[in-house]
Scaffold this motif. Structure first.
Motif: not given
Ligand SMILES: Cc1cc2nc3c(=O)[nH]c(=O)nc-3n(C[C@H](O)[C@H](O)[C@H](O)COP(=O)(O)OP(=O)(O)OC[C@H]3O[C@@H](n4cnc5c(N)ncnc54)[C@H](O)[C@@H]3O)c2cc1C
Length: 465
Positions: A13, A32, A40, A56-57, A235, A264, A422, A427, A429
């Motif tokens: 995101s 980050e 994740n 995974s996809s 942060i 998150q 997310n 949820l 990607v």
């Molecule tokens: C096991 C699993 C399987 C999945 N399978 C799929 C799939 O097959 N296909 C699909 O499309 N989606 C899948 N998903 C969902 C998808 O991967 C996630 O919803 C998406 O990657 C979330 O991205 P994000 O950037 O919103 O959050 P995140 O990836 O959680 O990133 C948030 C980031 O913020 C950072 N952060 C938090 N607090 C701070 C702070 N105070 N200062 C600085 N940085 C901070 C964290 O370290 C992290 O790197 C899966 C998720 C999981 C857990």
């Protein structure tokens, strides 16, 4: 050093939002807390195998994700679902049932009892909902397709896709397009048939990845962003200043005109504290129960099952420990070396949060036992690895829409503050990318509107005194 925008959180995101803003010519810092970006999305090569710790996809059905992959020049390298993915499997009465990937797949498979199949076909005749009350996912599917369909098909699907429980999740928050289909066509079956008549494909067939796994995408975003990515910066607090925001971390602070929270929900809640109480409360109330991924690799000759599908899912009523598993090496090339196969098993989520916190060796033992029973696997795996996510997937429970509205109100109340992630608009990607591009558009409009104010003193990186 001065920034137009500080993006907090370097998952997909945050990276996608930062990239979109950098492409529009804004000075961006992505902060980050971990030593790697990608959140994740972690793909780990292990002795010729490739383990996906998280996603995974990617679903090709969402335009913003396609556009982003294209802009990053990742189209030619992508890999489509393998030709071996011909079915989905569901567990009932402790055995796997093969389901064709077709809208009528359930109507023709023996997985559902005959009466349940008849009830399901009667969906055409069920009148569209007239009352406005928010339904759970389970209520919606029971009303339209019958209780057995909801329990045996939707329950495992929700367990697998959202690590959630159909009786808890909000239908308008999780499946808004299906509600729209009901409103428009009066019936989901009618809407699906109309969609297919106009040449639409089933969403399940549109999954893809890359030979190096899903981490390819955040890696490419990170490379494109270059120096804008600051790793190991956790942060702690955001303070509003007259001209924007002071973003504080252990050793210093960053000043920026706008801030995009791309963390998150629990981390967003902590950072919103002091900026918007109602927004902080709404983010804090979004639960993300623990989730675990168990990756197992075997020699092909250890596995009796044909592995001719995406994987399998289990309804809660079967009382199993795994919510399901993916046949990773059938899905995409490069997930296992020649003569070997790979699996990703999932445990925990809303169905059994405590299970995901069991010791790693116990989780491996649970996956091995279930695979030996259901897939006819004998002997020890060549590779076994566990990833435990203390906070897994955010749950869009009843009332989620109001929480999102409170978070949008926080954005309106604090000009220059923007949220993505997310827990807001989906949820997956691909949904995260769509949500990030929308956030970037709002930031861009804000910065252009306030261009007259940009003659204020420069934004600087300053050491905390
Ligand atoms: C096991 C699993 C399987 C999945 N399978 C799929 C799939 O097959 N296909 C699909 O499309 N989606 C899948 N998903 C969902 C998808 O991967 C996630 O919803 C998406 O990657 C979330 O991205 P994000 O950037 O919103 O959050 P995140 O990836 O959680 O990133 C948030 C980031 O913020 C950072 N952060 C938090 N607090 C701070 C702070 N105070 N200062 C600085 N940085 C901070 C964290 O370290 C992290 O790197 C899966 C998720 C999981 C857990």
């Amino acid at each position: 050093m001065s920034y137009d925008v500080a993006v907090i959180g370097g998952g997909v995101s945050g990276l996608a939002a930062a990239y979109a803003l950098q492409q529009r010519g804004h000075r961006v810092a992505l902060l980050e807390r971990q030593v790697r970006s990608g959140g994740n999305a972690i793909s780990e090569p292990i002795g010729g195998f490739l383990m996906e710790h998280g996603p995974s996809s990617l679903n090709a059905g969402i335009a913003d994700a396609r556009t982003l992959a294209h802009a990053l020049d990742l189209d030619s390298a992508r890999c489509e679902l393998g030709a071996g993915v011909r079915h989905r499997y569901l567990l009932r009465d402790q055995r796997l049932h093969r389901i064709r990937a077709h809208p009528l797949g359930f109507a023709t498979a023996s997985y559902l009892p005959a009466l349940a199949r008849l009830r399901m076909l009667g969906e055409f005749m069920v009148p569209a909902k007239r009352h406005a009350a928010e339904e759970t996912v389970s209520e919606f599917w029971s009303r339209r397709f019958g209780g057995e369909f909801a329990g045996l098909v939707i329950d495992p699907l929700v367990g697998g896709l959202f690590a959630g429980m159909a009786e808890e999740l909000s239908m308008p928050a999780v499946f808004p397009r299906l509600l729209e289909m009901e409103r428009r066509y009066g019936s989901i079956s009618r809407a699906v048939l109309a969609h297919r008549r106009s040449g639409g494909r089933m969403p399940g067939r549109r999954l893809y990845s890359w030979p190096g796994g899903m981490q390819t995408l955040p890696d490419a975003l990170g490379a494109a962003l270059g120096d804008a990515v600051k790793l190991g910066v956790a942060i702690r607090r955001i303070r509003a200043t007259g001209a924007g925001f002071r973003i504080e971390y252990g050793a210093g602070s960053v000043l920026a005109r706008c801030v995009v929270l791309a963390t998150q929900p629990h981390a967003a809640a902590a950072l919103l504290d002091g900026l918007d109480g109602a927004g902080a409360e709404a983010a804090a109330s979004i639960d993300a129960p623990p989730l675990a991924t168990v990756f197992l690799g075997y020699r092909r000759d250890q596995v009796a099952h044909p592995l001719d599908g995406l994987g399998y899912l289990t309804p809660a009523s079967e009382g199993r420990q795994l919510t399901g598993a993916l046949f990773a090496s059938t899905m995409f090339p490069g997930r296992a070396p020649a003569g070997h196969v790979a699996f990703s098993a999932y445990l925990g989520g809303a169905r059994a949060p405590q299970l995901a916190q069991a010791p790693g060796e116990d989780l491996i033992a649970m996956a091995k036992a279930e695979f030996s029973d259901l897939l006819g696997i004998s002997g020890e795996p060549v590779v076994a690895r566990v990833r435990q996510w203390p906070r897994g997937l955010p749950q869009y429970r009843l009332g989620h829409g109001e929480k999102v509205e409170a978070l949008r109100a926080a954005e309106r109340n604090r000009p220059g503050l923007f949220l993505t992630g997310n827990y807001l608009n989906g949820l997956s990607v691909a949904s995260c990318i769509a949500s990030a591009s929308q956030a970037a558009e709002r930031v861009d409009a804000f910065l252009r509107d306030s261009v007259a104010e940009s003659s204020c003193p420069g934004y600087v990186t300053a050491a905390n005194g």
